[in-house]
Design an enzyme around this catalytic site. Structure first.
Site, PDB file in Angstrom:
ATOM      1  N   TYR A 222      -2.553  -3.367 -10.016  1.00 56.19           N
ATOM      2  CA  TYR A 222      -1.336  -4.140 -10.300  1.00 56.19           C
ATOM      3  C   TYR A 222      -0.591  -4.378  -8.997  1.00 56.19           C
ATOM      4  O   TYR A 222      -0.871  -3.731  -7.999  1.00 56.19           O
ATOM      5  CB  TYR A 222      -0.439  -3.450 -11.350  1.00 56.19           C
TER       6      TYR A 222
ATOM      7  N   HIS B 230      -0.326   0.662   1.677  1.00 59.84           N
ATOM      8  CA  HIS B 230       0.375  -0.614   1.702  1.00 59.84           C
ATOM      9  C   HIS B 230      -0.327  -1.608   2.609  1.00 59.84           C
ATOM     10  O   HIS B 230       0.145  -2.711   2.790  1.00 59.84           O
ATOM     11  CB  HIS B 230       1.819  -0.432   2.168  1.00 59.84           C
TER      12      HIS B 230
HETATM   13  O1  C5P Z   1       6.464   2.833  -0.293  1.00 60.87           O
HETATM   14  P1  C5P Z   1       7.279   2.067  -1.262  1.00 60.87           P
HETATM   15  O2  C5P Z   1       6.424   1.537  -2.393  1.00 60.87           O
HETATM   16  O3  C5P Z   1       8.468   2.781  -1.778  1.00 60.87           O
HETATM   17  O4  C5P Z   1       7.833   0.811  -0.456  1.00 60.87           O
HETATM   18  C1  C5P Z   1       8.440  -0.287  -1.107  1.00 60.87           C
HETATM   19  C2  C5P Z   1       7.776  -1.566  -0.683  1.00 60.87           C
HETATM   20  O5  C5P Z   1       7.974  -1.779   0.720  1.00 60.87           O
HETATM   21  C3  C5P Z   1       6.266  -1.555  -0.884  1.00 60.87           C
HETATM   22  O6  C5P Z   1       5.924  -1.919  -2.213  1.00 60.87           O
HETATM   23  C4  C5P Z   1       5.781  -2.544   0.145  1.00 60.87           C
HETATM   24  O7  C5P Z   1       5.869  -3.860  -0.378  1.00 60.87           O
HETATM   25  C5  C5P Z   1       6.810  -2.394   1.275  1.00 60.87           C
HETATM   26  N1  C5P Z   1       6.292  -1.528   2.371  1.00 60.87           N
HETATM   27  C6  C5P Z   1       5.541  -2.124   3.371  1.00 60.87           C
HETATM   28  N2  C5P Z   1       5.103  -1.362   4.425  1.00 60.87           N
HETATM   29  C7  C5P Z   1       5.391  -0.042   4.501  1.00 60.87           C
HETATM   30  C8  C5P Z   1       6.126   0.585   3.477  1.00 60.87           C
HETATM   31  C9  C5P Z   1       6.569  -0.198   2.430  1.00 60.87           C
HETATM   32  O8  C5P Z   1       5.256  -3.329   3.320  1.00 60.87           O
HETATM   33  N3  C5P Z   1       4.981   0.633   5.568  1.00 60.87           N
END
Ligand code: C5P
Length: 232
Positions: free
Chosen positions: A163, A210
């Site tokens: 997803y 990510h």
């Molecule tokens: O890690 P988390 O899911 O909480 O981060 C939120 C959003 O930030 C991710 O869904 C992603 O789209 C973005 N993100 C990113 N690169 C990272 C950490 C987070 O693009 N190093």
């Protein structure tokens, strides 16, 4: 939506229960020529460190933050305003009284969590650890339709991955409700690490989950086509 063991009856019952507690209305369908709603979508990437983007982020009419992404102690780089916080049960944190909780439910148990959060605070524990007593204004809660999540997965990601990430769904949501979308905190930092701005770098984060490559390629294309402004 992952199927509930007890089927759709339970799902429908929960949806009914939830919309008796929170406002049951469609939001942000008010597009008009004279309106220009500028949104800051703030991901959690370590590339925000030393960015000094804080004031620009706060300048947005809407500031959408994702999951745990804190502001306290990071104001200079990430700002301090949060109009919307996008979460699911395992990523929920307390929010102040003026912030909209924007809720993504991946399974029926997530809806159950939401229903119980604002009633008994007794939350059943699944595989992921979840907090039971989150502070949030019940009148500002917004639940994203599972059909929107399906639309993002099918139309935007051509079913890549199980997803979409919360960040990618937030980005597409912003394209729907904002006139100008500025994106911060997405992607790796300058050294290629995929860590959070609020956490120390772990060696394995050279290519984190990510790396989500397909999502990132789409984001870059949106930037190139001037549909969003991507700040790295
Ligand atoms: O890690 P988390 O899911 O909480 O981060 C939120 C959003 O930030 C991710 O869904 C992603 O789209 C973005 N993100 C990113 N690169 C990272 C950490 C987070 O693009 N190093």
């Amino acid at each position: 939506m992952q199927r509930a063991p007890s089927g759709w009856e339970e799902y429908k019952k929960l949806v009914n229960e939830i919309f008796q507690m929170i406002p049951d209305k469609e939001m942000y369908r008010d597009a008009a020529l004279e309106r220009c709603r500028v949104c800051s979508v703030v991901g959690n990437s370590g590339n925000l460190i030393n960015s000094h983007y804080g004031p620009m982020i706060d300048d947005g009419d809407f500031v959408l933050r994702i999951n745990r992404g804190p502001t306290k102690g990071f104001e200079q780089d990430v700002g301090s305003k949060t109009t919307h916080r996008i979460i699911y049960p395992a990523s929920a944190v307390d929010m102040d009284n003026s912030t909209h909780m924007v809720f993504f439910a991946f399974k029926t148990a997530d809806l159950k969590w939401l229903a119980h959060m604002f009633t008994s605070h007794n939350v059943e524990r699944g595989k992921m650890p979840v907090k039971s007593g989150i502070k949030a204004n019940v009148n500002l809660v917004m639940v994203v339709s599972p059909s929107f999540m399906k639309y993002v997965h099918h139309q935007w990601l051509q079913k890549h991955g199980r997803y979409p990430s919360t960040g990618f769904m937030t980005l597409i949501m912003a394209l729907h409700i904002c006139d100008k979308v500025r994106v911060y905190g997405f992607g790796a930092d300058r050294q290629g690490y995929w860590h959070h701005y609020f956490e120390k770098i772990l060696p394995k984060q050279k290519t984190g989950h990510h790396g989500g490559n397909f999502e990132n390629a789409i984001l870059k294309e949106l930037h190139q086509r001037k549909k969003v402004e991507l700040y790295v």
